[in-house]
Design a protein around this motif. Structure first.
Motif, mmCIF file in Angstrom:
data_model
loop_
_atom_site.group_PDB
_atom_site.id
_atom_site.type_symbol
_atom_site.label_atom_id
_atom_site.label_comp_id
_atom_site.label_asym_id
_atom_site.label_seq_id
_atom_site.Cartn_x
_atom_site.Cartn_y
_atom_site.Cartn_z
ATOM 1 N N ASP A 30 -10.929 -11.973 -30.578
ATOM 2 C CA ASP A 30 -12.020 -11.537 -29.618
ATOM 3 C C ASP A 30 -12.442 -10.049 -29.739
ATOM 4 O OD1 ASP A 30 -13.167 -11.504 -27.021
ATOM 5 O OD2 ASP A 30 -11.681 -11.643 -25.880
ATOM 6 N N PHE A 31 -13.601 -9.745 -29.433
ATOM 7 C CA PHE A 31 -14.114 -8.455 -29.619
ATOM 8 C C PHE A 31 -14.276 -7.898 -31.114
ATOM 9 C CE2 PHE A 31 -12.246 -7.640 -25.205
ATOM 10 C CZ PHE A 31 -13.623 -8.125 -24.562
ATOM 11 N N ARG A 578 -26.016 -0.123 -24.997
ATOM 12 C CA ARG A 578 -25.301 1.309 -25.434
ATOM 13 C C ARG A 578 -24.446 1.803 -24.483
ATOM 14 N NH1 ARG A 578 -27.347 6.457 -25.114
ATOM 15 N NH2 ARG A 578 -29.298 5.522 -24.488
ATOM 16 N N LEU A 579 -24.729 1.656 -23.060
ATOM 17 C CA LEU A 579 -23.516 2.154 -21.940
ATOM 18 C C LEU A 579 -22.301 1.211 -22.184
ATOM 19 C CD1 LEU A 579 -23.515 3.637 -19.090
ATOM 20 C CD2 LEU A 579 -24.246 1.612 -18.405
ATOM 21 N N ASN A 580 -22.401 0.191 -22.533
ATOM 22 C CA ASN A 580 -21.434 -0.679 -22.581
ATOM 23 C C ASN A 580 -20.313 -0.702 -23.983
ATOM 24 O OD1 ASN A 580 -21.254 -1.788 -19.799
ATOM 25 N ND2 ASN A 580 -22.676 -3.291 -20.749
ATOM 26 N N GLY A 581 -21.176 0.024 -25.026
ATOM 27 C CA GLY A 581 -20.555 0.500 -26.139
ATOM 28 C C GLY A 581 -20.451 -0.806 -27.076
ATOM 29 N N TYR A 582 -21.392 -1.583 -26.783
ATOM 30 C CA TYR A 582 -21.261 -3.077 -27.893
ATOM 31 C C TYR A 582 -21.643 -2.608 -29.136
ATOM 32 C CZ TYR A 582 -21.033 -5.598 -23.317
ATOM 33 O OH TYR A 582 -20.331 -6.138 -22.208
ATOM 34 N N LYS A 741 -18.933 -0.477 -37.310
ATOM 35 C CA LYS A 741 -18.492 0.710 -36.581
ATOM 36 C C LYS A 741 -18.926 2.064 -36.762
ATOM 37 C CE LYS A 741 -14.829 1.371 -33.179
ATOM 38 N NZ LYS A 741 -13.618 1.144 -32.880
ATOM 39 N N ASP A 742 -18.558 2.126 -38.199
ATOM 40 C CA ASP A 742 -18.765 3.400 -39.013
ATOM 41 C C ASP A 742 -20.486 3.911 -38.538
ATOM 42 O OD1 ASP A 742 -16.380 4.073 -39.616
ATOM 43 O OD2 ASP A 742 -16.389 2.824 -41.376
ATOM 44 N N ILE A 743 -21.076 2.828 -38.948
ATOM 45 C CA ILE A 743 -22.493 2.954 -39.071
ATOM 46 C C ILE A 743 -23.099 3.355 -37.494
ATOM 47 C CG2 ILE A 743 -24.709 1.738 -39.051
ATOM 48 C CD1 ILE A 743 -23.818 0.498 -41.690
ATOM 49 N N LEU A 744 -22.715 2.699 -36.636
ATOM 50 C CA LEU A 744 -23.084 2.994 -35.062
ATOM 51 C C LEU A 744 -22.736 4.315 -34.674
ATOM 52 C CD1 LEU A 744 -22.286 -0.251 -33.593
ATOM 53 C CD2 LEU A 744 -24.358 0.633 -33.597
ATOM 54 N N ARG A 745 -21.455 4.786 -35.034
ATOM 55 C CA ARG A 745 -20.746 6.013 -34.991
ATOM 56 C C ARG A 745 -21.760 7.096 -35.501
ATOM 57 N NH1 ARG A 745 -15.324 4.829 -36.101
ATOM 58 N NH2 ARG A 745 -14.115 4.512 -34.178
ATOM 59 N N HIS A 746 -22.150 6.865 -36.837
ATOM 60 C CA HIS A 746 -22.966 7.888 -37.277
ATOM 61 C C HIS A 746 -24.272 7.945 -36.779
ATOM 62 C CE1 HIS A 746 -24.722 10.010 -40.887
ATOM 63 N NE2 HIS A 746 -25.636 9.070 -41.046
ATOM 64 N N MET A 747 -24.942 6.979 -36.541
ATOM 65 C CA MET A 747 -26.345 7.036 -35.852
ATOM 66 C C MET A 747 -26.295 7.543 -34.579
ATOM 67 S SD MET A 747 -27.515 2.890 -36.749
ATOM 68 C CE MET A 747 -29.176 2.887 -36.024
ATOM 69 N N ALA A 748 -24.862 7.403 -33.786
ATOM 70 C CA ALA A 748 -24.862 8.214 -32.317
ATOM 71 C C ALA A 748 -24.708 9.547 -32.445
ATOM 72 C CB ALA A 748 -23.637 7.472 -31.711
ATOM 73 N N GLN A 749 -24.114 9.960 -33.574
ATOM 74 C CA GLN A 749 -23.998 11.326 -34.087
ATOM 75 C C GLN A 749 -25.236 12.019 -34.504
ATOM 76 O OE1 GLN A 749 -20.897 11.345 -36.793
ATOM 77 N NE2 GLN A 749 -19.868 13.291 -36.406
ATOM 78 N N GLU A 756 -17.767 8.462 -30.049
ATOM 79 C CA GLU A 756 -16.847 7.417 -29.753
ATOM 80 C C GLU A 756 -17.155 6.587 -28.568
ATOM 81 O OE1 GLU A 756 -14.147 7.118 -31.425
ATOM 82 O OE2 GLU A 756 -14.796 8.596 -32.680
ATOM 83 N N SER A 757 -18.310 6.497 -28.250
ATOM 84 C CA SER A 757 -19.000 5.680 -27.162
ATOM 85 C C SER A 757 -18.714 3.970 -27.657
ATOM 86 C CB SER A 757 -20.010 6.070 -26.522
ATOM 87 O OG SER A 757 -21.307 5.970 -27.641
ATOM 88 N N ILE A 758 -18.919 4.042 -28.868
ATOM 89 C CA ILE A 758 -18.616 2.690 -29.602
ATOM 90 C C ILE A 758 -17.117 2.085 -29.281
ATOM 91 C CG2 ILE A 758 -19.203 1.217 -31.642
ATOM 92 C CD1 ILE A 758 -21.508 2.879 -30.696
ATOM 93 N N MET A 759 -17.109 1.347 -28.228
ATOM 94 C CA MET A 759 -15.845 1.146 -27.938
ATOM 95 C C MET A 759 -15.039 -0.097 -28.525
ATOM 96 S SD MET A 759 -15.985 1.271 -23.619
ATOM 97 C CE MET A 759 -16.635 -0.343 -23.593
ATOM 98 N N PHE A 760 -15.839 -1.146 -28.919
ATOM 99 C CA PHE A 760 -15.265 -2.168 -29.706
ATOM 100 C C PHE A 760 -15.294 -2.206 -31.092
ATOM 101 C CE2 PHE A 760 -14.753 -4.129 -25.509
ATOM 102 C CZ PHE A 760 -15.720 -4.070 -25.172
ATOM 103 N N ASN A 761 -14.582 -3.149 -31.761
ATOM 104 C CA ASN A 761 -14.157 -3.291 -33.097
ATOM 105 C C ASN A 761 -15.587 -3.977 -33.929
ATOM 106 O OD1 ASN A 761 -11.492 -2.723 -33.322
ATOM 107 N ND2 ASN A 761 -10.947 -4.500 -32.284
#
Length: 761
Positions: A30-31, A578-582, A741-749, A756-761
């Motif tokens: 899951d997730f 984005r709000l839910n961190g998917y 997840k690394d890509i989403l973190r980098h894009m958010a940065q 850290e708003s990317i909550m899930f795996n």
């Protein structure tokens, strides 16, 4: 243990499959995100196996035919179920909506309109008044008019609204928490390859269907159109489990869900082609040509079933179907574009306000009391809505009234025009006539309804009940459009000598259609909120049955998108994702930064070294300790710690399942047994325990990029191939790993947001 077929030498085999696959290997937690490449490879392997066997016997040939037809069969079943459930929801919501105002004595299950169909005591002007239908004041107090009856009806309206809202939120909270909201942000995320177990399950389907009826009937500022997409996707998911081709392959299952979302929009708006385009433009991540055909077929079947049920009794698929017969004129593009500007501004304002409120709900104690919040919003909505006839009625009924053109059969306040003949109210041949006080009072009520709808929709979308956004957005646009339409119409009447009107509006000619402005406004506001373009224009044109109005619709929708994009490029669904961190990589978003793969990969400079497995010198105990001490989803396999040359990639879940399976089925597997990922077992001392071969779970061709690859290319690879992870090498030596997840973190940065708003795996 025999090896299943020379994958090392064959470029077509991504995985070295065993003759007997290990049960559970290749499934996901899951997730977690699915590996699209691996899933497609599994499907090709399955297809080759079926094709190679089909000439062996009649039974194998029948199995191959069944496999080929199973795709069409599953979308047919999905279409049938979606159409039937949509009809059921429409009928039940109409009945419960009228229950707030009264009850039919001759047949309890009839709504107000059906109750008066058979009555011989109604007049055409008052066709909704018949002795069989009793308001609550008539039943309880025995009087239909007067302040006492008004207060009693007011009280009963609030009582039923609160009862329905309370029941809906309790059912969602207790039985299916995933049944709340519209479901489209989550469906977009699931279609991009994310696993949310239970989101499309049978409990969610059952509770969503029941609570959707209750939520719509409660009078809250929400619609049933968005949740119908979720309902259809639940049907698609449930039926896909009947066919191994789809139940055992997550990528194939998403093809069915794409078709199901098309069926959902098809029954929501009576727009099969619009549904297919909605699935393609708005929700689907992977949309091959055969999915397009199946989506079209599912939408067709669903629309056919709904038409057979005929829930509104008007032989149409939707309540607010209209037909206009007057042409539009070139000068009208100015008010149409202004409505587009209004739609874009409303969309940008709504997204910011709603996301700010939802964020506040998540971060404060208020979010811990969902039942109280729903009751509070329902109470305010009911108290404020009842005195105004335009907010009291069902939102779909309101849109129908605003869309409808004024004719001799219309009794709406919006159609009270003074005739030139002796001040009588007869409807003459001149459609552009001066408005009576009734029209002006209706305009004031509409202005108040507009303010009310704008405020309440912000607080309603995101409550813990099923809530769609299509209908409230369309209602806001339709109100604004109708007000503009009446204003332009009166302007044309009183100033017909202006150069704008003189050219086109001859005296006595059919010139301005206020209903058309309402339709254009509805499309503009919906476009401003969702940022849909092509599919939205097609949906609205299918609603109205007029190809003639495509240009005004396109002008308004494109203007609303441009204006909305000026304030922020994401629509409401992307904002909620984005709000839910998917973990959702939006294909519409551009990556414009000049970073390289080595700047994003893990491990970073101060991080511990990358957790890797060697190909033939680990024991079972060492392998288990690596798994227990880390939380990674997978491990690169290398030749040796000294060379760091890459062999492949093994997933954590697959390793765990394979070890458990080997211990259960093979004798002699001990803690000090050697584990090897190579083709042949390494040479071992004679007294050593039996080795464990795990080559079957190894991905022999993981995606790799060099450390100097621009991130722009890496992001594109992740989007287009649906990767979970990508390994980074330098001169063939393993350096690190980049996950989604690394890509989403980098894009958010890079966008100055919290990584850290990317909550899930």
């Amino acid at each position: 243990m025999s090896n299943g077929g020379g994958a090392a030498s064959s470029s077509t085999h991504l995985l070295d499959f065993l003759e007997e696959p290990i049960p559970g290997v290749g499934t996901y937690d899951d997730f977690h995100t699915i590996d699209w490449v691996r899933e497609k490879c599994k499907d090709r392997e399955r297809h080759r196996k079926i094709n190679s066997k089909k000439k062996e016997s009649a039974w194998e040939f029948t199995k191959s035919l069944y496999d080929a037809w199973s795709g069409w069969l599953v979308v047919t079943l999905t279409g049938l179920a979606s159409g039937a459930l949509a009809g059921l929801i429409d009928i039940a919501a109409d009945w419960m909506n009228d229950l707030k105002e009264g009850v039919c004595l001759s047949a309890m299950w009839f709504n107000h309109e059906q109750c008066c169909w058979t009555s011989n005591e109604t007049t055409f002007a008052e066709r909704d008044k018949c002795p069989q239908w009793k308001s609550w004041a008539e039943l309880i107090l025995g009087q239909a008019e007067g302040p006492g009856s008004y207060i009693m009806n007011y009280f009963m309206y609030i009582y039923w609204a609160l009862s329905f809202a309370f029941l809906a939120v309790c059912l969602v909270k207790v039985f299916a928490p995933y049944a709340c909201g519209s479901g489209i942000p989550e469906i977009k995320t699931i279609l991009s390859g994310f696993i949310i177990r239970g989101y499309l399950g049978k409990w969610t389907l059952m509770i969503k269907t029941i609570t959707l009826v209750l939520a719509v009937a409660s009078g809250l500022s929400l619609g049933k159109e968005g949740p119908l997409v979720h309902v259809a996707c639940c049907c698609g998911n449930i039926f896909s489990y009947l066919f191994p081709k789809y139940s055992k392959n997550e990528a194939k299952k998403r093809e069915v869900l794409s078709a199901a979302s098309a069926a959902g929009v098809s029954v929501a708006f009576g727009a099969p082609i619009g549904g297919v385009l909605f699935s393609l433009e708005e929700v689907s991540y992977y949309f091959p040509l055969k999915t397009l055909w199946r989506s079209f077929f599912a939408a067709l079947v669903a629309a056919f079933v709904l038409r057979s049920i005929n829930p509104f009794g008007n032989s149409r698929l939707v309540l607010f179907y209209v037909e206009y017969h007057t042409p539009w004129y070139l000068f009208e593009l100015i008010p149409f574009i202004l409505l587009g500007v209004f739609g874009g501004l409303w969309g940008a304002f709504f997204i910011r306000a709603n996301i700010a409120w939802c964020r506040r709900r998540k971060s404060t104690r208020f979010g811990k009391y969902p039942v109280l919040e729903v009751i509070l919003v329902a109470a305010i909505t009911a108290i404020v809505a009842f005195p105004n006839p335009y907010t009291r009625q069902n939102t779909s009924e309101l849109i129908k009234e605003l869309f409808t053109d004024c004719g001799p059969l219309e009794t709406s306040q919006l159609c009270k025009y003074r005739s030139q003949m002796n001040g009588s109210k007869a409807f003459t041949d001149d459609p552009n006539q001066p408005a009576e006080p009734g029209v002006y009072s209706a305009m004031w009520q509409l202005c108040l309804a507009l303010i009310f709808k704008i405020i309440m929709t912000i607080f309603t979308f995101g409550l813990k009940v099923p809530s769609g956004l299509f209908i409230p957005s369309m209602a806001i646009g339709a109100i604004a459009g109708r007000i503009v339409g009446i204003a332009v119409e009166q302007l044309a009447y009183y100033h017909h000598d202006w150069f704008l009107f003189k050219e086109w509006c001859e005296v006595g000619a059919d010139c301005i259609t206020p209903g058309l402005y309402a339709m254009v406004g509805a499309a503009a506001c919906l476009g401003g909120v969702t940022r849909m373009t092509v599919s939205l224009v097609v949906i609205v044109f299918e609603l109205t049955g007029g190809l003639e109005y495509i240009v005004p619709l396109m002008a308004a929708v494109m203007t609303s998108k441009w204006v909305g994009d000026a304030f922020g490029r994401e629509g409401i669904y992307e904002a909620h994702i984005r709000l839910n961190g998917y973990p959702f990589l939006d294909a519409k978003e551009e990556f414009t930064h000049t970073t390289l793969a080595r700047e994003v990969m893990r491990p970073r400079r101060n991080d511990p070294p990358l957790a890797v497995l060697t190909q033939d010198d680990l024991t079972v105990e060492e392998l288990q300790s690596v798994i227990n001490e880390t939380s990674y989803n997978g491990f690169p396999v290398i030749v040796s710690k000294e060379s760091q040359r890459l062999v492949g990639f093994a997933l954590r879940r697959d390793i765990t399942i394979a070890i458990e399976n080997a211990r259960r089925k093979q004798e002699g597997i001990l803690l000090n047994s050697r584990v090897y990922f190579t083709q042949h077992a390494p040479s071992l001392p004679a007294d050593s325990p039996r080795p464990l071969k795990l080559r079957s779970i190894l991905d022999m061709s993981p995606f790799t990029v060099t450390d100097h690859t621009p991130m722009e290319i890496v992001v594109d690879i992740f989007r287009k191939l649906g990767l979970r992870q990508c390994l980074v090498t330098h001169n063939g030596r393993l350096l690190g790993i980049i996950t989604k997840k690394d890509i989403l973190r980098h894009m958010a940065q890079m966008a100055n947001q919290d990584p850290e708003s990317i909550m899930f795996n």
